[in-house]
Design a protein around this motif. Sequence first.
Motif, PDB file in Angstrom:
ATOM      1  N   GLN A   1       0.825  -1.208   0.000  1.00 10.01           N
ATOM      2  CA  GLN A   1       0.000   0.000   0.000  1.00 10.01           C
ATOM      3  C   GLN A   1       0.857   1.255   0.000  1.00 10.01           C
TER       4      GLN A   1
ATOM      5  N   TRP B   1       2.251   1.908  -3.526  1.00 10.99           N
ATOM      6  CA  TRP B   1       1.301   2.334  -4.556  1.00 10.99           C
ATOM      7  C   TRP B   1       0.602   3.645  -4.215  1.00 10.99           C
ATOM      8  N   GLN B   2       0.571   4.029  -2.931  1.00 11.99           N
ATOM      9  CA  GLN B   2      -0.104   5.272  -2.555  1.00 11.99           C
ATOM     10  C   GLN B   2       0.815   6.481  -2.658  1.00 11.99           C
TER      11      GLN B   2
ATOM     12  N   LEU C   1       4.919   4.609 -12.781  1.00 13.08           N
ATOM     13  CA  LEU C   1       4.868   3.154 -12.595  1.00 13.08           C
ATOM     14  C   LEU C   1       6.240   2.606 -12.210  1.00 13.08           C
TER      15      LEU C   1
ATOM     16  N   LYS D   1       7.180   3.664  -8.659  1.00 11.17           N
ATOM     17  CA  LYS D   1       6.431   2.920  -7.644  1.00 11.17           C
ATOM     18  C   LYS D   1       6.944   1.492  -7.519  1.00 11.17           C
TER      19      LYS D   1
ATOM     20  N   LEU E   1       8.431  -0.250  -4.207  1.00 13.42           N
ATOM     21  CA  LEU E   1       7.948  -1.563  -3.784  1.00 13.42           C
ATOM     22  C   LEU E   1       9.112  -2.545  -3.653  1.00 13.42           C
TER      23      LEU E   1
END
Length: 182
Positions: A104, A107-108, A119, A122, A126
């Motif tokens: 989370q 992606w937030q 993308l 992120k 991650l």
Amino acid sequence: MEMVPFQKCVFDCGLADVKYNGSYFTWNNKQARKDRVFAKLDPVLASHGWLDKFPTTEVTFLPKGVFDHTPAILSIYPNFHDTKKPLRYFNYWSSLKNFSGIVQNGWQENLEGLPMYKLVSKLELLKRGLKSLNQQGDGDISIKDSEDFKTLLAIQVALREQPGNGELIAQEIQARNHYADM
């Protein structure tokens, strides 16, 4: 007779098998004992022009791992290595308590730029979070994963020498299932 149209197409297109090493059989039906069928279904083809331009082209067929078909690596020597490692996902991570939060958070994150840049950024966030998650639990999961995968590959290498060995086939099925659960 079933192969004649394919062989004619390969000939008409001026294609040839690329030199290969590793597993001869590129597929098996994953059945037990005498029901197991092996076949060479996955040729790697190139035009004669390609082979003239890149004469060092070679394909390595790896042990199957958890797949039905043998993975193939196409190499053109000299081989230049990329220093970045791709992200590997381990099913085990989803059972850890911090997993959802890390995903989370990644992606937030509010980023500026083009959609592709957002993308990639992120995914990098991650990746960093999952690398730290990798150190939790019972040690580095990638080491365990690697050991389980090496066990699976060793069994598959032995199966190349003794394709009808029922005990090795049973060991391969068990090792593949264990590895797939990681």
